[in-house]
Each structure stands twice: as C-alpha cells, then as structure tokens.
Design an enzyme around this catalytic site. Structure first.
Site, PDB file in Angstrom:
ATOM      1  N   HIS A  96       0.837  -1.191   0.000  1.00 57.93           N
ATOM      2  CA  HIS A  96       0.000   0.000   0.000  1.00 57.93           C
ATOM      3  C   HIS A  96       0.882   1.254   0.000  1.00 57.93           C
ATOM      4  O   HIS A  96       2.062   1.196   0.345  1.00 57.93           O
ATOM      5  CB  HIS A  96      -0.925  -0.026   1.214  1.00 57.93           C
ATOM      6  CG  HIS A  96      -1.986  -1.093   1.099  1.00 57.93           C
ATOM      7  ND1 HIS A  96      -2.934  -1.303   2.063  1.00 57.93           N
ATOM      8  CD2 HIS A  96      -2.229  -1.997   0.108  1.00 57.93           C
ATOM      9  CE1 HIS A  96      -3.729  -2.297   1.682  1.00 57.93           C
ATOM     10  NE2 HIS A  96      -3.324  -2.736   0.505  1.00 57.93           N
ATOM     11  N   GLU A 116       1.043   3.785   1.929  1.00 57.67           N
ATOM     12  CA  GLU A 116       1.617   4.158   3.223  1.00 57.67           C
ATOM     13  C   GLU A 116       2.927   3.404   3.465  1.00 57.67           C
ATOM     14  O   GLU A 116       3.884   3.956   4.011  1.00 57.67           O
ATOM     15  CB  GLU A 116       0.635   3.815   4.355  1.00 57.67           C
ATOM     16  CG  GLU A 116      -0.726   4.497   4.244  1.00 57.67           C
ATOM     17  CD  GLU A 116      -1.751   3.658   3.479  1.00 57.67           C
ATOM     18  OE1 GLU A 116      -1.409   3.099   2.418  1.00 57.67           O
ATOM     19  OE2 GLU A 116      -2.904   3.564   3.951  1.00 57.67           O
ATOM     20  N   THR A 138     -25.513  -1.525 -31.606  1.00 57.79           N
ATOM     21  CA  THR A 138     -24.352  -0.739 -32.035  1.00 57.79           C
ATOM     22  C   THR A 138     -23.288  -1.655 -32.608  1.00 57.79           C
ATOM     23  O   THR A 138     -22.644  -1.336 -33.605  1.00 57.79           O
ATOM     24  CB  THR A 138     -23.817   0.060 -30.828  1.00 57.79           C
ATOM     25  OG1 THR A 138     -24.853   0.924 -30.408  1.00 57.79           O
ATOM     26  CG2 THR A 138     -22.590   0.870 -31.182  1.00 57.79           C
ATOM     27  N   ARG A 149      -6.953   1.802 -29.557  1.00 56.27           N
ATOM     28  CA  ARG A 149      -5.849   1.886 -30.517  1.00 56.27           C
ATOM     29  C   ARG A 149      -4.988   3.120 -30.266  1.00 56.27           C
ATOM     30  O   ARG A 149      -5.455   4.123 -29.756  1.00 56.27           O
ATOM     31  CB  ARG A 149      -6.416   1.944 -31.943  1.00 56.27           C
ATOM     32  CG  ARG A 149      -7.047   0.614 -32.362  1.00 56.27           C
ATOM     33  CD  ARG A 149      -7.554   0.672 -33.788  1.00 56.27           C
ATOM     34  NE  ARG A 149      -8.758   1.467 -33.939  1.00 56.27           N
ATOM     35  CZ  ARG A 149      -9.985   1.050 -33.627  1.00 56.27           C
ATOM     36  NH1 ARG A 149     -10.159  -0.141 -33.104  1.00 56.27           N
ATOM     37  NH2 ARG A 149     -11.029   1.829 -33.802  1.00 56.27           N
ATOM     38  N   GLY A 154     -25.377   2.136 -28.018  1.00 61.27           N
ATOM     39  CA  GLY A 154     -26.009   3.287 -28.646  1.00 61.27           C
ATOM     40  C   GLY A 154     -27.053   3.952 -27.770  1.00 61.27           C
ATOM     41  O   GLY A 154     -27.088   3.733 -26.552  1.00 61.27           O
TER      42      GLY A 154
HETATM   43  C1  AOF Z   1      -4.610  -0.590  -1.802  1.00 62.73           C
HETATM   44  N1  AOF Z   1      -3.579   0.291  -1.840  1.00 62.73           N
HETATM   45  O1  AOF Z   1      -2.389   1.953  -0.982  1.00 62.73           O
HETATM   46  C2  AOF Z   1      -4.299   1.247   0.191  1.00 62.73           C
HETATM   47  C3  AOF Z   1      -5.392   0.339   0.228  1.00 62.73           C
HETATM   48  O2  AOF Z   1      -6.024  -6.412  -1.254  1.00 62.73           O
HETATM   49  P1  AOF Z   1      -5.236  -5.615  -0.274  1.00 62.73           P
HETATM   50  O3  AOF Z   1      -4.712  -6.377   0.867  1.00 62.73           O
HETATM   51  O4  AOF Z   1      -4.168  -4.821  -0.970  1.00 62.73           O
HETATM   52  O5  AOF Z   1      -6.252  -4.571   0.409  1.00 62.73           O
HETATM   53  C4  AOF Z   1      -6.959  -3.701  -0.378  1.00 62.73           C
HETATM   54  C5  AOF Z   1      -7.749  -2.732   0.493  1.00 62.73           C
HETATM   55  O6  AOF Z   1      -6.887  -1.972   1.337  1.00 62.73           O
HETATM   56  C6  AOF Z   1      -8.474  -1.713  -0.346  1.00 62.73           C
HETATM   57  O7  AOF Z   1      -9.736  -2.186  -0.743  1.00 62.73           O
HETATM   58  C7  AOF Z   1      -8.584  -0.529   0.587  1.00 62.73           C
HETATM   59  O8  AOF Z   1      -9.730  -0.698   1.413  1.00 62.73           O
HETATM   60  C8  AOF Z   1      -7.356  -0.641   1.499  1.00 62.73           C
HETATM   61  N2  AOF Z   1      -6.304   0.380   1.225  1.00 62.73           N
HETATM   62  N3  AOF Z   1      -5.497  -0.549  -0.790  1.00 62.73           N
HETATM   63  O9  AOF Z   1      -4.745  -1.410  -2.684  1.00 62.73           O
HETATM   64  C9  AOF Z   1      -3.372   1.206  -0.894  1.00 62.73           C
HETATM   65  N4  AOF Z   1      -4.094   2.139   1.165  1.00 62.73           N
HETATM   66 ZN    ZN Z   2      -3.075  -0.522   3.812  1.00 69.01          ZN
END
Ligand code: AOF
Ligand code: ZN
Length: 363
Positions: free
Chosen positions: A53, A55, A199, A210, A298
């Site tokens: 993530h 953070e 459509t 593309r 469409g």
């Molecule tokens: C992310 N990226 O930077 C933050 C998230 O599948 P996981 O374990 O990666 O968890 C996904 C969940 O974590 C996501 O649905 C959201 O609620 C939380 N935060 N997720 O992919 C990030 N900070």
């Molecule tokens: Zn997280």
C-alpha cells in the site's frame, strides 16, 4: 486544520495519480511523510493491485525519519489483512506522531476502523483534508464498494443537431481524427468498455484502445439481451486485446443454445442478468472485478443507463456537422444532460467541442 495540511495532501493526491490505470480493482492511493519542521522525508503510491500500500512505500522511503513525523495519506490507512498486512501496524511501528487522512475508506473491512485504531494508540488523526478530491480520485472504487457496480461513464459523439448517425443502421463518422484519438485515450483509463448489441451490429467495431499505451487488457462488454451478436463480428478477431463478455439473460441462453455455444467458441464469455435490467447487469460486472466501464452506446443503452440513474460521468463530443431531418437523434438533448452535471469542463478537440462532467448526486 494546521496550515500546510492541504498542500501536503495535494502532493499526496498528485503522487497517487501516478498509479492510474494500474491498481484496479484496488484504489489509487498516495502518501507523504513530513517531518516536524515541514520537510517531506518520504513519499509513495500504490503501484499495482496486491502490491504494498502507499503508506508502506512512503514509510519505507522515509526510513528512520518517520519517527515523530506526520503521515499524509489520501485514503484512510487499512486495519485489515488482505493481500497485504494492516498499514496501521506499520504506522505505529514507524513511530509516526500524526496521521492526516484525505477520505475515510468505504471498504466495509476498514470504514473508520483504521482511524479508530490509530487514535486508540495515541496517534493524533485528522480526517477529511481535501476530502472531495480524495473521493473523486477513487470514484470507481467508491461506486463499486457502495453500489456493487462499476463507475459508469457515458460517452457519445453528436452532430450539432444532436444526432448519433446520419440515418438509421449506418455507421457515420461524426468527429474529426483528433477527437477519435482523444476517445481512444479515454478507453485506456477504463477496466471495460461496453456497447449494446445494436451498435455492434451496425458499427462492427473492434472495441480496442488503438494508438494508446495500455498495460492491462481491456474487457469488451456487449449488452445483448437477445443474443444477436454474430460469432463472425470483428471483435472476435481482437481477442488478444482483452476478454470479450456478452451479458445476456438466462432465457436467451436456454432459447438459443447453438448461438450461445457458437459465441463461446468464438471467444466470448456469457454472463447472465435479468432482461432489461441494466443495473443488475452492471452488478454482475462489478462482481467480476470491473470497477469502471465506458458506455459507448447506442442511444438505447445510454437511455437505459441514464434513466436507471447509474451514470456517474459523461463525455460529449459535439461536431460542427448538421445531419438534418434524416438523422438519428440521441435519446435526449445534450443541453439537458449538461444541466445534470457538476464540475463541467469544456474544451475544443480539433473542430469538435468536448464537454465532460460528473453527474450530480445527492445520495
Ligand atoms: C490498496 N492500496 O495503498 C491502500 C489500500 O487487497 P489488499 O490487501 O491490498 O487490500 C486492499 C484494500 O486496502 C483496499 O480495498 C482498501 O480498502 C485498502 N487500502 N489498498 O490497494 C493502498 N491504502
Ligand atoms: Zn493498507
């Protein structure tokens, strides 16, 4: 709000956007670590679904400088173990003194739990800095978590007199090459693009993005309640571009088993939803991990989506051409669609006028 919070959050928001097109179905998230004297000592963003993530990237890049610092995160830090561990644990372990959050995470596994956990462990937390921007950045993620369907953007090209074709059943060039390129670039931002069977029958479009770089495959969806898609359609020649999904009803699969089998052999996946129920069809796609869908037409599919209230964004291209009395009108005037939009942006793309906005929501 202490001075500077919004500026640091802006920085986190712009860093988050670097993940655009790469994180689906997970959110775009950016984070910066700022020392007590206001120096950015670390930053990071979510780079791909399933990876660390934002953070974690930011804390790693700050190293020891995270101690006593403030962490700005565009989304509430998570407190659950999914594919990665809880970010709140890493934040505590790093000795961060304060956390500033753009917007609460609507994911039911988090939903305020991250903020609560941090506060309970003595960290000063501020929530809601640049909240609207942070929520909009992840509109697909928010829409899917809240409504179980992808974000829907309706895209249309119209003549100046509001038509989608010169005559019924005829594919008509409407916009000039710059707008055609612009629309292809838009496709690249979405998980999926969709058209109605009608459509597809008229345009026989390959529905690919593309001339634009795209890392992930693009899912092509055909809403085809009567299974009219021919197994010889051009789209089946582009299977490398991404999955082809036909959303139809159970009754059609039962009534036309040979057609269903031929489409499956041609490379389509058939998904089922009740007939004439676009919201259900969208939820079926949401359950498949589609978080954003560009609805290209469409007029009947556009009307169904608009009337069901499942359109979140709109992009309208209006060309200077006039099609006159023989033209096929869109389902509504562009002026009345514009009235329903917030944050409208109007720009010229070559000779065509492009209007874009977010559908105003009160829920
Ligand atoms: C992310 N990226 O930077 C933050 C998230 O599948 P996981 O374990 O990666 O968890 C996904 C969940 O974590 C996501 O649905 C959201 O609620 C939380 N935060 N997720 O992919 C990030 N900070
Ligand atoms: Zn997280």
């Amino acid at each position: 709000m202490p001075r500077g919070d919004a500026e640091y959050m802006d920085r986190a928001l712009s860093i988050a956007a670097r993940g655009r097109g790469l994180t689906s179905p997970n959110p775009l998230v950016g984070a910066v670590v700022v020392s007590a004297d206001g120096v950015v000592v670390g930053s990071g963003y979510h780079q791909r679904a399933g990876g660390p993530h934002a953070e974690i990237h930011a804390l790693r890049s700050a190293g020891g400088a995270a101690r006593g610092a403030t962490l700005f995160s565009t989304l509430e830090p998570c407190c659950h173990t999914g594919r990665t561990g809880p970010c709140v644990d890493s934040i505590l372990a790093a000795g961060v003194a304060r956390v500033v959050v753009g917007v609460e995470d609507p994911n039911p596994q988090v939903q305020g739990g991250g903020v609560r956990f941090l506060r309970e462990h003595g960290i000063d937390v501020t929530v809601g800095v640049r909240e609207a921007q942070a929520a909009r950045l992840n509109l697909p993620f928010f829409v899917r978590v809240r409504y179980g369907r992808p974000l829907v953007m309706l895209k249309v090209a119209l003549s100046r007199d509001g038509c989608v074709a010169r005559q019924p059943g005829v594919r008509s060039a409407i916009t000039a090459p710059p707008a055609v390129r612009d629309a292809h670039a838009l496709r690249a931002e979405f998980d999926a693009i969709a058209v109605g069977a009608e459509t597809l029958l008229v345009d026989d479009s390959a529905l690919t993005a593309r001339e634009v770089h795209r890392v992930r495959p693009l899912t092509r969806v055909i809403f085809d309640s009567r299974l009219r898609t021919p197994p010889t359609a051009a789209i089946f020649g582009t299977r490398d571009a991404g999955p082809i999904v036909i959303v139809t009803s159970a009754a059609d699969v039962v009534n036309a088993p040979e057609q269903a089998a031929a489409l499956a052999r041609a490379g389509a996946r058939l998904l089922q939803a009740p007939r004439h129920d676009l919201p259900s069809a969208l939820r079926v796609l949401g359950a498949e991990g589609v978080t954003s869908l560009l609805l290209e037409g469409g007029p009947k599919v556009h009307a169904a989506a608009w009337e069901a209230g499942v359109v979140d964004r709109v992009r309208l291209y209006v060309s200077p051409a006039v099609f006159g009395a023989g033209g096929v009108p869109w389902f509504v005037t562009s002026a009345s669609v514009r009235l329903a939009l917030d944050d409208v942006d109007v720009r010229m793309v070559g000779p065509d006028e492009c209007t874009e906005g977010y559908v105003h929501r009160t829920d």
